[in-house]
Design a protein around this motif. Structure first.
Motif, PDB file in Angstrom:
ATOM      1  N   GLN A 288      34.721  47.036  25.028  1.00 10.52           N
ATOM      2  CA  GLN A 288      33.648  47.944  25.441  1.00 10.52           C
ATOM      3  C   GLN A 288      33.671  49.232  24.625  1.00 10.52           C
ATOM      4  OE1 GLN A 288      31.315  47.484  27.959  1.00 10.52           O
ATOM      5  NE2 GLN A 288      30.442  49.520  27.772  1.00 10.52           N
TER       6      GLN A 288
ATOM      7  N   ASP B 285      32.305  45.752  32.924  1.00  9.37           N
ATOM      8  CA  ASP B 285      31.629  46.385  31.786  1.00  9.37           C
ATOM      9  C   ASP B 285      30.903  47.653  32.205  1.00  9.37           C
ATOM     10  OD1 ASP B 285      32.543  44.378  30.112  1.00  9.37           O
ATOM     11  OD2 ASP B 285      30.638  43.288  30.085  1.00  9.37           O
ATOM     12  N   ALA B 286      30.239  47.613  33.368  1.00 11.81           N
ATOM     13  CA  ALA B 286      29.522  48.789  33.861  1.00 11.81           C
ATOM     14  C   ALA B 286      30.485  49.932  34.158  1.00 11.81           C
ATOM     15  CB  ALA B 286      28.716  48.422  35.103  1.00 11.81           C
TER      16      ALA B 286
ATOM     17  N   ALA C  64      38.788  44.005  28.019  1.00 14.91           N
ATOM     18  CA  ALA C  64      37.443  44.508  28.316  1.00 14.91           C
ATOM     19  C   ALA C  64      37.297  45.949  27.849  1.00 14.91           C
ATOM     20  CB  ALA C  64      37.145  44.393  29.807  1.00 14.91           C
TER      21      ALA C  64
ATOM     22  N   ASP D  60      33.510  41.061  38.609  1.00 14.51           N
ATOM     23  CA  ASP D  60      33.070  40.140  37.562  1.00 14.51           C
ATOM     24  C   ASP D  60      32.942  40.920  36.250  1.00 14.51           C
ATOM     25  OD1 ASP D  60      30.718  41.592  37.807  1.00 14.51           O
ATOM     26  OD2 ASP D  60      29.590  39.970  38.710  1.00 14.51           O
ATOM     27  N   GLN D  61      32.663  40.208  35.182  1.00 16.12           N
ATOM     28  CA  GLN D  61      32.612  40.834  33.859  1.00 16.12           C
ATOM     29  C   GLN D  61      31.541  41.925  33.795  1.00 16.12           C
ATOM     30  OE1 GLN D  61      34.873  39.996  31.261  1.00 16.12           O
ATOM     31  NE2 GLN D  61      34.098  41.954  30.524  1.00 16.12           N
ATOM     32  N   ALA D  62      30.383  41.682  34.384  1.00 12.81           N
ATOM     33  CA  ALA D  62      29.303  42.671  34.350  1.00 12.81           C
ATOM     34  C   ALA D  62      29.698  43.958  35.069  1.00 12.81           C
ATOM     35  CB  ALA D  62      28.032  42.086  34.952  1.00 12.81           C
ATOM     36  N   THR D  63      30.364  43.824  36.203  1.00 15.85           N
ATOM     37  CA  THR D  63      30.816  44.997  36.958  1.00 15.85           C
ATOM     38  C   THR D  63      31.871  45.759  36.175  1.00 15.85           C
ATOM     39  OG1 THR D  63      30.360  43.868  39.034  1.00 15.85           O
ATOM     40  CG2 THR D  63      31.845  45.769  39.128  1.00 15.85           C
TER      41      THR D  63
END
Length: 82
Positions: free
Chosen positions: A72, A29-30, A68, A24-27
């Motif tokens: 980022q 981004d991390a 992304a 997902d986007q959060a993963t």
């Protein structure tokens, strides 16, 4: 980071038969946040772009990952190929 991402994607692909299905986007981004060196960021983008363009077609998932990374890392455009 890239090695870990590939391992995670391959394990998830085995279940779902889709490489980006479990990210997902959060993963994402991390994972991108782990690469803090600007020179390394440019190298990652350069090689990712080369891999994505190898078949002369950028899949939606490839474009999503590239966007992304650019967002980022606050990079305005892909590094030029030599």
């Amino acid at each position: 980071m890239l090695h870990t991402l590939c391992e995670d994607l391959l394990m998830a692909a085995h279940e779902r038969r889709l490489l980006t299905g479990s990210i997902d986007q959060a993963t994402l981004d991390a994972l991108m946040a782990e690469v803090t060196d600007p020179g390394l960021q440019h190298k990652v983008l350069y090689f990712a772009d080369a891999a994505a363009m190898a078949d002369r077609h950028v899949a939606a998932e490839e474009a999503w990952i590239m966007r992304a990374a650019l967002t980022q890392w606050r990079i305005g455009k892909l590094p030029a190929h030599s």
